[in-house]
Design an enzyme around this catalytic site. Structure first.
Site, PDB file in Angstrom:
ATOM      1  CD  GLU A 133      -2.944  -1.055   2.347  1.00  0.00           C
ATOM      2  OE1 GLU A 133      -4.120  -1.401   2.154  1.00  0.00           O
ATOM      3  OE2 GLU A 133      -2.506  -0.711   3.463  1.00  0.00           O
ATOM      4  CB  CYS A 170       0.919   7.274  11.242  1.00  0.00           C
ATOM      5  SG  CYS A 170       2.482   6.740  11.939  1.00  0.00           S
TER       6      CYS A 170
END
EC number: 2.1.1.192
Length: 431
Positions: free
Chosen positions: A138, A397
Site C-alpha cells: 500500500e 500512520c
C-alpha cells in the site's frame, strides 16, 4: 558529500545473523514483468543502459539513448514507446518486442473524506515466494495546501512487530526492489495527473500553490527501510535525479525504527532526511513497543543520531512519538524526552494513535497531547501534533496492511501451498 550511486553494482554484503531480519529472496531490478517482458519504469540509469545493451544498442549510442528513455519515462510519464517522438521506429520496435512501460497493477483506490488517497498495488510475480500472484503493498497520498506527500513502502510486510503498528502484524514476504519502490511514485503521478500537460481528476485534493502534486516522499509505509537499504538508496537516487523525477533530497524522509549500522550509509549515499520512530523514553517500554530496541537501545540510537551525516539546524532529525493513553504520555516522559534529545538538532512529531482492528492501545486524550506538546515546545523544540489523515480508510500512520494479509486463515494457507490461488483471491475480507 558522496551522492547515491545509480549503477546496478553493489558493494559486497557482509553475512550477518541479525535475529530481526527474516531472510528473503533477492528481487532483481527486472522484477516488474508483465506478459513475459520486463518493465523499464523505475529503473536506475545504469540498469536502463543495461537493458539497451541487451537488445543490441551500440555502445556509442547507449548514453544518448538512455537519456532519451530516461526523459520520456521520468519527466513525461510515457506509458508507451509509441509516444516517444524522438526515438526512431527501429529502436521503438526493438523496445516494444523486449520490454514494457507497465506500472504495478492498481488493485484498489480508496479516497478519504479529507482527500487522502490509498492505493493497493500488486507487483508482478517474482518467484514462488510471491505465490505466483505478485506481492501487494500500500502507498498513500496526503495532500495539503503547500505540499503533496506520498508515503511509500519499502518491504512487503515487516519483521519488527512493533506492538502499536498494524503492519507489524503482517509477516515479511520480501524486500521491494528499487524499481518497485520508485514505481509507487510513478503510479501516484499517473493517478493524480501529475505529469506535464495533465490535470488532476475532478474532485482531487492537490496543493493549491502551483507546486507539483507530489512534492514530498516519506518512507513511512510498509516495512523497515534500513533493512532494505541498498534498494532504498537507489530509489532515492532515481526520485531525486534533476533530469528525471526531480524531487529535492531535502523533501525525501526515511523513517527507521533504529537500524543503527545503516545510518551512515543512508546519510552519505542517499543524503535523505532522517526520521526516528522513538515512541518511548525508557528502554523497558521501548523494548515492548519497538522490539528492535533490545538490539539498539535508546542510548546507542541517540548517539548514532548525533553522528548522522549532515545533521544540522537546517537538516534536523525528526523524532516520531505516538501518543498512547496511559502508556507514554505523562509530563515526566515529556521532560525526559527533552533531556534525551539535548544537543541533537531535532523536531518532535507527536502522533495521535490511529486505531486498527485488534489493537490493545488507545489514543491519548487531546488535552494530554496538548500538554505533552507544550512541555516539549517550551524546552525549545518544535513539537507539532500530526493531524490524523485517512483514518476512515485505514491509511493513517501505523494502519497499513496489504489486502493479501486480510485473507481468511484457510484461504491464506491454501495460497501459500499454491492450491487454487485464482479462486482464493475472491475471498478477500473487506475489513
Amino acid at each position: 558529500m558522496a551522492t547515491a550511486s545509480l549503477d546496478t553494482a553493489r558493494p559486497e554484503r557482509r553475512a550477518g545473523s541479525d535475529p530481526f531480519i527474516e531472510k528473503t529472496p533477492e528481487v532483481r531490478p527486472e522484477a516488474m514483468v508483465a506478459t513475459g517482458r520486463p518493465s523499464l519504469v523505475g529503473l536506475t540509469r545504469g540498469a536502463l543502459r543495461e537493458r539497451l545493451a541487451a537488445i543490441g544498442v551500440p555502445e556509442r549510442e547507449q548514453r544518448m539513448r538512455t537519456g532519451q528513455l530516461w526523459h520520456w519515462i521520468n519527466v513525461r510519464g510515457a506509458a508507451s514507446f509509441e509516444a516517444m517522438t524522438n526515438v526512431g521506429k527501429g529502436l521503438k520496435a526493438q523496445l516494444e518486442e523486449a520490454y514494457t512501460l507497465d506500472r504495478p497493477e492498481v488493485v484498489s483506490e480508496q479516497v478519504s473524506r479529507d482527500g487522502t488517497r490509498k492505493w493497493l498495488l500488486r507487483m508482478p510475480p517474482t518467484g514462488r515466494h510471491d505465490h505466483n500472484r505478485g506481492a501487494e503493498i500500500e502507498c498513500v497520498y496526503i495532500p495539503a495546501n503547500d505540499r503533496g506527500t506520498l508515503c511509500v513502502s519499502s518491504q512487503v510486510g515487516c519483521t519488527l512487530t512493533c506492538s502499536f503498528c498494524h503492519t507489524g502484524t503482517q509477516r515479511l514476504v520480501r524486500n521491494l526492489s528499487a524499481q518497485e519502490i520508485t514505481a509507487q511514485l510513478v503510479v501516484a503521478r499517473d493517478r493524480l495527473g501529475d505529469w506535464p500537460g495533465q490535470v488532476p481528476p475532478k474532485g482531487t485534493f492537490v496543493p493549491v500553490d502551483g507546486s507539483r502534486f507530489v512534492s514530498n516522499i516519506v518512507f513511512m509505509g510498509m516495512g523497515e527501510p534500513l533493512y532494505n537499504v541498498d534498494n532504498v538508496v537507489d530509489a532515492v537516487g532515481v526520485m531525486s535525479d534533476n533530469e528525471g523525477l526531480g524531487l529535492s533530497r531535502r523533501r525525501i524522509t526515511v523513517s527507521t525504527s533504529g537500524v543503527v549500522p545503516q545510518f551512515e550509509r543512508l546519510g552519505i549515499d542517499a543524503n535523505a532526511m532522517l526520521a526516528i520512530s522513538l515512541h518511548a523514553v525508557r528502554d523497558d517500554l521501548r523494548d515492548e513497543l519497538v522490539p528492535l530496541n533490545r538490539k539498539y537501545p535508546i542510548r546507542t540510537l541517540l548517539e548514532a543520531c548525533r553522528n548522522y551525516p549532515g545533521v544540522s539546524n537546517a537538516r534536523r532529525i525528526t523524532f516520531e512519538y505516538v501518543m498512547l493513553k496511559g502508556v507514554n504520555d505523562s509530563d515526566s516522559e515529556a521532560r525526559e524526552l527533552v533531556r534525551l534529545l539535548k544537543g541533537i538538532p531535532a523536531k518532535i512529531n507527536l502522533i495521535p494513535f490511529n486505531p486498527w482492528p485488534g489493537s490493545r492501545y488507545e489514543c491519548s486524550d487531546w488535552e494530554r497531547i496538548e500538554r505533552f506538546s507544550e512541555i516539549v515546545f517550551n524546552a525549545g523544540y518544535a513539537s507539532p501534533v500530526r493531524t490524523p489523515r485517512g483514518r476512515d480508510i485505514l491509511a493513517a500512520c501505523g494502519q497499513l496492511k496489504s489486502e493479501t494479509e486480510k485473507l481468511r486463515a484457510r484461504a491464506r494457507l491454501m495460497l501459500e501451498d499454491g492450491i487454487g490461488a485464482e479462486g482464493v483471491y475472491g475471498a478477500v475480507d473487506d475489513d
